[in-house]
Design a protein around this motif. Structure first.
Motif, mmCIF file in Angstrom:
data_model
loop_
_atom_site.group_PDB
_atom_site.id
_atom_site.type_symbol
_atom_site.label_atom_id
_atom_site.label_comp_id
_atom_site.label_asym_id
_atom_site.label_seq_id
_atom_site.Cartn_x
_atom_site.Cartn_y
_atom_site.Cartn_z
ATOM 1 N N VAL A 206 -18.034 -81.084 -97.910
ATOM 2 C CA VAL A 206 -18.687 -80.078 -97.062
ATOM 3 C C VAL A 206 -20.063 -80.584 -96.626
ATOM 4 C CG1 VAL A 206 -19.676 -77.767 -97.014
ATOM 5 C CG2 VAL A 206 -17.422 -78.132 -98.026
ATOM 6 N N GLY A 207 -20.827 -81.152 -97.563
ATOM 7 C CA GLY A 207 -22.134 -81.687 -97.226
ATOM 8 C C GLY A 207 -22.053 -82.784 -96.181
ATOM 9 N N ASP A 208 -21.033 -83.625 -96.292
ATOM 10 C CA ASP A 208 -20.834 -84.692 -95.316
ATOM 11 C C ASP A 208 -20.517 -84.127 -93.938
ATOM 12 O OD1 ASP A 208 -18.914 -86.744 -93.869
ATOM 13 O OD2 ASP A 208 -20.092 -87.911 -95.302
ATOM 14 N N LEU A 209 -19.665 -83.098 -93.886
ATOM 15 C CA LEU A 209 -19.302 -82.485 -92.611
ATOM 16 C C LEU A 209 -20.495 -81.802 -91.953
ATOM 17 C CD1 LEU A 209 -15.815 -80.963 -93.537
ATOM 18 C CD2 LEU A 209 -16.247 -82.866 -91.981
ATOM 19 N N VAL A 210 -21.358 -81.192 -92.757
ATOM 20 C CA VAL A 210 -22.543 -80.533 -92.205
ATOM 21 C C VAL A 210 -23.431 -81.549 -91.502
ATOM 22 C CG1 VAL A 210 -24.704 -79.375 -92.815
ATOM 23 C CG2 VAL A 210 -22.549 -78.586 -93.800
ATOM 24 N N GLU A 211 -23.668 -82.707 -92.155
ATOM 25 C CA GLU A 211 -24.504 -83.714 -91.511
ATOM 26 C C GLU A 211 -23.823 -84.302 -90.285
ATOM 27 O OE1 GLU A 211 -26.705 -87.831 -91.443
ATOM 28 O OE2 GLU A 211 -24.724 -87.568 -92.339
ATOM 29 N N SER A 212 -22.487 -84.435 -90.331
ATOM 30 C CA SER A 212 -21.756 -84.920 -89.156
ATOM 31 C C SER A 212 -21.944 -83.978 -87.972
ATOM 32 C CB SER A 212 -20.266 -85.060 -89.491
ATOM 33 O OG SER A 212 -20.047 -86.058 -90.461
ATOM 34 N N MET A 213 -21.933 -82.680 -88.246
ATOM 35 C CA MET A 213 -22.135 -81.695 -87.187
ATOM 36 C C MET A 213 -23.533 -81.846 -86.571
ATOM 37 S SD MET A 213 -21.791 -77.557 -87.442
ATOM 38 C CE MET A 213 -23.114 -77.471 -88.656
ATOM 39 N N ILE A 214 -24.542 -82.086 -87.426
ATOM 40 C CA ILE A 214 -25.905 -82.275 -86.934
ATOM 41 C C ILE A 214 -25.975 -83.526 -86.059
ATOM 42 C CG2 ILE A 214 -28.286 -82.756 -87.628
ATOM 43 C CD1 ILE A 214 -27.730 -81.122 -90.175
ATOM 44 N N LYS A 215 -25.339 -84.618 -86.494
ATOM 45 C CA LYS A 215 -25.380 -85.861 -85.720
ATOM 46 C C LYS A 215 -24.641 -85.714 -84.391
ATOM 47 C CE LYS A 215 -23.822 -88.543 -89.013
ATOM 48 N NZ LYS A 215 -23.410 -89.758 -89.739
ATOM 49 N N ARG A 216 -23.553 -84.964 -84.386
ATOM 50 C CA ARG A 216 -22.845 -84.741 -83.122
ATOM 51 C C ARG A 216 -23.721 -83.953 -82.155
ATOM 52 N NH1 ARG A 216 -17.601 -85.854 -82.437
ATOM 53 N NH2 ARG A 216 -17.194 -84.166 -80.988
ATOM 54 N N TYR A 217 -24.478 -83.011 -82.680
ATOM 55 C CA TYR A 217 -25.393 -82.267 -81.823
ATOM 56 C C TYR A 217 -26.469 -83.193 -81.256
ATOM 57 C CZ TYR A 217 -29.114 -79.118 -80.356
ATOM 58 O OH TYR A 217 -30.086 -78.492 -79.623
ATOM 59 N N ALA A 218 -26.980 -84.103 -82.112
ATOM 60 C CA ALA A 218 -28.022 -85.036 -81.676
ATOM 61 C C ALA A 218 -27.458 -86.215 -80.896
ATOM 62 C CB ALA A 218 -28.796 -85.556 -82.885
ATOM 63 N N ARG A 219 -26.121 -86.348 -80.870
ATOM 64 C CA ARG A 219 -25.445 -87.427 -80.139
ATOM 65 C C ARG A 219 -25.822 -88.797 -80.677
ATOM 66 N NH1 ARG A 219 -26.800 -84.646 -74.272
ATOM 67 N NH2 ARG A 219 -25.503 -82.787 -74.574
ATOM 68 N N VAL A 220 -25.791 -88.925 -82.002
ATOM 69 C CA VAL A 220 -26.053 -90.209 -82.647
ATOM 70 C C VAL A 220 -24.931 -90.493 -83.637
ATOM 71 C CG1 VAL A 220 -28.555 -90.050 -82.392
ATOM 72 C CG2 VAL A 220 -27.476 -89.148 -84.461
ATOM 73 N N LYS A 221 -24.694 -91.768 -83.909
ATOM 74 C CA LYS A 221 -23.665 -92.164 -84.872
ATOM 75 C C LYS A 221 -24.197 -92.114 -86.300
ATOM 76 C CE LYS A 221 -20.405 -95.881 -85.953
ATOM 77 N NZ LYS A 221 -20.791 -96.055 -87.359
ATOM 78 N N ASP A 222 -25.419 -92.629 -86.484
ATOM 79 C CA ASP A 222 -26.076 -92.629 -87.790
ATOM 80 C C ASP A 222 -27.444 -91.979 -87.650
ATOM 81 O OD1 ASP A 222 -23.989 -94.015 -89.140
ATOM 82 O OD2 ASP A 222 -24.746 -95.902 -88.312
ATOM 83 N N SER A 223 -27.941 -91.405 -88.749
ATOM 84 C CA SER A 223 -29.264 -90.771 -88.698
ATOM 85 C C SER A 223 -30.374 -91.797 -88.502
ATOM 86 C CB SER A 223 -29.508 -89.956 -89.973
ATOM 87 O OG SER A 223 -29.438 -90.770 -91.132
ATOM 88 N N SER A 224 -30.139 -93.039 -88.972
ATOM 89 C CA SER A 224 -31.032 -94.176 -88.711
ATOM 90 C C SER A 224 -30.289 -95.425 -89.184
ATOM 91 C CB SER A 224 -32.378 -94.022 -89.433
ATOM 92 O OG SER A 224 -32.260 -94.282 -90.815
ATOM 93 N N ALA A 225 -30.980 -96.561 -89.234
ATOM 94 C CA ALA A 225 -30.345 -97.813 -89.658
ATOM 95 C C ALA A 225 -31.086 -98.431 -90.832
ATOM 96 C CB ALA A 225 -30.279 -98.793 -88.494
#
Length: 285
Positions: A243-262
């Motif tokens: 669930v925690g992973d899916l929540v962050e995935s939803m945030i990244k999809r909103y921000a239109r990024v693949k990773d939060s950083s590198a």
């Protein structure tokens, strides 16, 4: 890495190499370093995670209250510390309820200098979410660390969360067919989830029994936690981690990024590595 290694295998090897550096460092600070050093490490991760989240929000033209957000995140983390030097009013000023009250009331007041702008309320709400998501949820790692056998509890969470994450990635890449939730995270599959869960359960059982078979192997998990309760904790915890992973995935999809950083090669950013842990820590506590 050699050029002939396939892309998926290269990613897995890069993940393992990065984990081979980060995990021993975390375990050393956890078991050998002073408690304040580990708590400070967690606060640093929270600060970096909040920075990544603010950057993603700014990519979508939001204007979060950055300086106030960082200040409140650090204070919320400090409210979870034990053994801080006492000063007049410290018990009240660093109480978690006081910190949350100051965060909410402070953000409401922070809108005023910006004037009557329609984006004020969304920016306030997003700042509130960002600080609570990265600062409040991760503060439970500090709280857990302060409990009896706290280092062993944190080690348990680190072990099965990272093993589940890596196992789910490997199984999903090799056998994944049934999509879990395409709208949120197109790459997640049920085969990856159950493969990661099985890997975490098997590893938790092995690490629990190894000190019995090989006395020189350190006992990483709490002594008060039997094998049965351990496996139940891990089984349910894998669901919480997903669930925690899916929540962050939803945030990244909103921000239109693949990773939060590198920042971590092969793993992405800080949020990519602690997204599951943000939910696991309150659950375990």
């Amino acid at each position: 890495l050699p050029r002939g290694v396939p892309g998926t295998m290269r990613n897995i090897l890069l993940r393992l190499l990065t984990a081979g550096v980060v995990v021993p460092l975390m375990l050393y600070v956890l078991f050998r370093g002073p408690a304040p050093a580990f708590d400070a490490w967690i606060t640093l991760l929270a600060v970096l995670g909040l920075h990544e989240l603010f950057v993603m929000l700014e990519r979508r033209s939001h204007r979060p209250f950055v300086a106030f957000g960082f200040l409140m995140l650090i204070l919320i983390q400090l409210s979870a510390y034990t053994g801080l030097p006492a000063f007049p009013g410290s018990i009240l000023l660093l109480h978690p309820v006081v910190m949350l009250t100051v965060l909410i009331a402070g953000l409401a007041v922070m809108q005023l200098p910006r004037g009557h702008v329609e984006e004020n309320l969304p920016n306030m709400a997003l700042t509130l979410f960002a600080v609570l998501y990265t600062g409040w949820l991760l503060s439970f790692v500090v709280r857990l660390h302060a409990l009896p056998e706290g280092a062993s509890w944190v080690a348990l969470l680190l072990a099965f969360t990272w093993i589940f994450d890596s196992g789910a990635y490997a199984w999903g890449k090799s056998l994944g067919r049934t999509k879990m939730w395409v709208d949120v995270s197109p790459g997640k599959t049920w085969e990856g989830y159950w493969g990661g869960t099985a890997t975490a359960l098997a590893t938790a059982w092995l690490l629990k029994r190894l000190p019995e078979w090989w006395p020189a192997f350190p006992a990483l998990f709490p002594a008060a936690l039997g094998t049965g309760p351990l496996l139940l904790l891990v089984l349910a915890g894998c669901g919480v981690a997903q669930v925690g992973d899916l929540v962050e995935s939803m945030i990244k999809r909103y921000a239109r990024v693949k990773d939060s950083s590198a920042i971590f090669p092969g793993h992405g950013g800080v949020l990519d590595k602690i997204d599951s842990f943000l939910f696991i820590a309150p659950y375990a506590y």
